[in-house]
Design an enzyme around this catalytic site. Structure first.
Site, PDB file in Angstrom:
ATOM      1  N   LYS A  78      -6.729  -1.347  10.678  1.00 11.93           N
ATOM      2  CA  LYS A  78      -8.026  -1.784  11.259  1.00 11.93           C
ATOM      3  C   LYS A  78      -7.864  -2.401  12.650  1.00 11.93           C
ATOM      4  O   LYS A  78      -8.667  -2.157  13.541  1.00 11.93           O
ATOM      5  CB  LYS A  78      -8.741  -2.761  10.339  1.00 11.93           C
ATOM      6  CG  LYS A  78      -7.946  -4.020  10.132  1.00 11.93           C
ATOM      7  CD  LYS A  78      -8.299  -4.750   8.889  1.00 11.93           C
ATOM      8  CE  LYS A  78      -7.141  -5.633   8.536  1.00 11.93           C
ATOM      9  NZ  LYS A  78      -6.469  -5.373   7.322  1.00 11.93           N
TER      10      LYS A  78
ATOM     11  N   ILE B  34     -13.327   1.041  -0.973  1.00  9.71           N
ATOM     12  CA  ILE B  34     -14.754   1.399  -0.925  1.00  9.71           C
ATOM     13  C   ILE B  34     -14.996   2.546   0.061  1.00  9.71           C
ATOM     14  O   ILE B  34     -14.663   2.420   1.239  1.00  9.71           O
ATOM     15  CB  ILE B  34     -15.625   0.197  -0.504  1.00  9.71           C
ATOM     16  CG1 ILE B  34     -15.315  -1.020  -1.378  1.00  9.71           C
ATOM     17  CG2 ILE B  34     -17.105   0.546  -0.583  1.00  9.71           C
ATOM     18  CD1 ILE B  34     -16.027  -2.295  -0.929  1.00  9.71           C
TER      19      ILE B  34
ATOM     20  N   VAL C 272       0.841  -1.210   0.000  1.00  8.41           N
ATOM     21  CA  VAL C 272       0.000   0.000   0.000  1.00  8.41           C
ATOM     22  C   VAL C 272       0.874   1.258   0.000  1.00  8.41           C
ATOM     23  O   VAL C 272       0.672   2.172  -0.815  1.00  8.41           O
ATOM     24  CB  VAL C 272      -0.960   0.004   1.217  1.00  8.41           C
ATOM     25  CG1 VAL C 272      -1.773   1.293   1.256  1.00  8.41           C
ATOM     26  CG2 VAL C 272      -1.874  -1.208   1.182  1.00  8.41           C
TER      27      VAL C 272
ATOM     28  N   LYS D 173     -13.030  -4.949  11.367  1.00  9.92           N
ATOM     29  CA  LYS D 173     -13.780  -4.024  10.507  1.00  9.92           C
ATOM     30  C   LYS D 173     -15.204  -3.828  11.040  1.00  9.92           C
ATOM     31  O   LYS D 173     -15.743  -2.712  11.007  1.00  9.92           O
ATOM     32  CB  LYS D 173     -13.798  -4.556   9.073  1.00  9.92           C
ATOM     33  CG  LYS D 173     -12.395  -4.561   8.440  1.00  9.92           C
ATOM     34  CD  LYS D 173     -12.336  -5.398   7.177  1.00  9.92           C
ATOM     35  CE  LYS D 173     -10.950  -5.391   6.560  1.00  9.92           C
ATOM     36  NZ  LYS D 173     -10.782  -6.383   5.490  1.00  9.92           N
TER      37      LYS D 173
ATOM     38  N   GLU E 249      -3.110 -15.467   2.217  1.00  6.05           N
ATOM     39  CA  GLU E 249      -1.727 -15.409   2.678  1.00  6.05           C
ATOM     40  C   GLU E 249      -1.268 -16.798   3.107  1.00  6.05           C
ATOM     41  O   GLU E 249      -2.091 -17.690   3.325  1.00  6.05           O
ATOM     42  CB  GLU E 249      -1.633 -14.440   3.850  1.00  6.05           C
ATOM     43  CG  GLU E 249      -1.972 -13.030   3.407  1.00  6.05           C
ATOM     44  CD  GLU E 249      -1.677 -11.994   4.453  1.00  6.05           C
ATOM     45  OE1 GLU E 249      -0.774 -12.221   5.269  1.00  6.05           O
ATOM     46  OE2 GLU E 249      -2.356 -10.963   4.430  1.00  6.05           O
TER      47      GLU E 249
HETATM   48  N1  HSE Z   1      -6.967  -9.688   4.005  1.00  3.99           N
HETATM   49  C1  HSE Z   1      -8.061  -8.795   3.730  1.00  3.99           C
HETATM   50  C2  HSE Z   1      -9.002  -9.427   2.735  1.00  3.99           C
HETATM   51  C3  HSE Z   1      -7.652  -7.467   3.188  1.00  3.99           C
HETATM   52  O1  HSE Z   1      -8.790 -10.552   2.290  1.00  3.99           O
HETATM   53  O2  HSE Z   1      -9.980  -8.792   2.409  1.00  3.99           O
HETATM   54  C4  HSE Z   1      -7.111  -6.561   4.215  1.00  3.99           C
HETATM   55  O3  HSE Z   1      -8.040  -6.300   5.224  1.00  3.99           O
END
Ligand code: HSE
Length: 429
Positions: A106, A137, A16, A206, A191
């Site tokens: 977050k 978004i 990012v 979130k 990941e």
């Molecule tokens: N790992 C998250 C996802 C993105 O798969 O949406 C970062 O919050």
């Protein structure tokens, strides 16, 4: 236009951060015109200084993030390193030394949002974090500003792209969880350690942030009920299809019917194919907001990735820089409503329960009695028998999670119930 540039420090230059730096450079003229002053990258704190970073002057790169945020001449600090520490201390130090902060963190905001907002306020600075929830978004600003005059009753969202990719794959191909996860890993969506995504930790952070803003109430990560999606099976998808549903990992923030309390939760759930969230495919995110005056709103787009997340960061950067020039600050924490955050047992919804039972007279009546004894009303029952055993699928009317748990506990004690194959909530109806 003011000619003296606004100085911005970047903490973190990964997927990012490098996109933030790139857009700041390539769109410098547009950003200056929109802000009313040029924006200068004044320093970039990284862990590995030797790594080549295209487009970034090596003289700006430092490993000493603390010294960078203490410089005293910074207008904005952009934090994209993630995690709790050192991000928390760096952000607080940045406020103390006069900078506003744009963060994509977050986990930190879900855990310590109130303290960070307080630090921003004490120092007369801004804390913006659009990128912390659902990447590109626009959600935080619509909730904090556009809907500030309305009353939000419900936020229902797919806020994790990795899990949506996996569930979508299971739905469209009939694959099992592991097979779909392996594909997500091979394609770079998941990941190497997918725990934060598949166990719902990422979505829960979130949900805490969204609930807090939507209901003007402090909601911390610990207040969010969380269930991952690793137990969802191909058989669950087959059952969902028979009901005209699909399965999504949802973040659900709700105001209780009496208006006095709220709940926040993350778990897999069946939703009807007719619901707008059912058609959110692949790694996309979408959030459905229900409010008193506006009605139903849907926000959709890429929830992760370097450039999409950088878009949200840059939007905040422009807003914060404009505030710096005008001497104003944007909206801070709004927690005045201080509603009670209720436990999961108080949540009221519908349930799809799959039982393996003995196929003999009286079993259905026995099962139905247990539901009745716990005040859970049955909507439909479907039974399929085979070799003296049967699979029984019960869909309930709305009931509290506590009542449903009591029901399931009692069902497990029946000799005729061989096992509870799955329990899934049904949402979005
Ligand atoms: N790992 C998250 C996802 C993105 O798969 O949406 C970062 O919050």
């Amino acid at each position: 236009m003011r000619t003296r540039p606004l100085k911005v420090a970047l903490l973190g230059c990964g997927v990012v951060g490098s996109e933030v730096a790139r857009i700041m450079t390539t769109h410098a003229d547009d950003l200056a015109a929109r802000i009313g002053a040029p924006v200068e990258l004044a320093g970039v704190a990284v862990r590995r200084p030797s790594k080549a970073r295209e487009g970034i002057d090596p003289a700006l790169v430092t490993t000493d993030a603390t010294a960078l945020v203490k410089r005293g001449d910074l207008d904005v600090v952009v934090e994209v390193i993630g995690g709790i520490e050192p991000a928390r201390t760096l952000i607080t130090t940045a406020f103390e030394h006069g900078a506003s902060v744009v963060s994509a963190n977050k986990a930190l905001l879900a855990q310590d949002g109130a303290a960070l907002h307080a630090a921003a306020e004490q120092n007369g600075r801004d804390l913006y974090y659009e990128a912390a929830v659902a990447g590109a978004i626009p959600l935080i600003r619509p909730l904090r500003e556009s809907l500030a005059g309305d009353k939000v009753n419900r936020v229902l969202g797919i806020v994790n792209g990795t899990t949506n990719f996996i569930l979508d794959k299971m739905d469209s191909t009939g694959a099992g969880y592991q097979e779909a996860l392996d594909e997500a890993t091979a394609l770079g969506y998941a990941e190497a350690d997918p725990t934060a995504d598949v166990e719902g930790f990422d979505a829960a952070a979130k949900a805490a942030i969204l609930a807090g803003i939507a209901f003007h109430t402090r909601v911390r990560l610990d207040d969010v009920y969380r269930e991952g999606m690793t137990e969802v099976t191909a058989a669950d998808f087959a059952s969902a299809k028979e009901m005209g549903c699909t399965i999504k990992l949802l973040a659900i923030c709700e105001r209780a019917a009496d208006g006095a309390s709220v709940t926040a939760r993350v778990h897999p759930a069946m939703i009807p194919l007719s619901h707008p969230l059912a058609s959110v495919r692949g790694a996309y995110n979408a959030v459905f907001v229900e409010s008193e005056a506006a009605g139903q709103l849907m926000f959709y787009g890429p929830g992760a990735g370097g450039a999409p997340t950088a878009s949200a960061v840059l939007g905040d950067l422009v807003a914060v820089c404009r505030n710096r020039l005008s001497g104003a600050t944007g909206p801070g924490e709004s927690a005045y409503a201080a509603l009670r955050v209720s436990p999961m047992g108080d949540v009221v919804t519908r349930y799809h329960i799959s039982l393996d039972v003995a196929d003999k007279p009286g079993v259905l009546a026995q099962v139905a009695t247990v539901f009745a004894e716990h005040g859970v009303s049955i909507d439909t029952v479907r039974q399929q028998g085979k070799d003296g055993e049967a699979s029984l699928v019960v869909v309930t009317h709305r009931a509290s999670d506590a009542a449903l748990n009591g029901t399931v506990e009692a069902l497990r004690k029946l000799d005729t119930v061989r096992g509870v194959a799955s329990i899934m909530r049904v949402e979005g109806e």
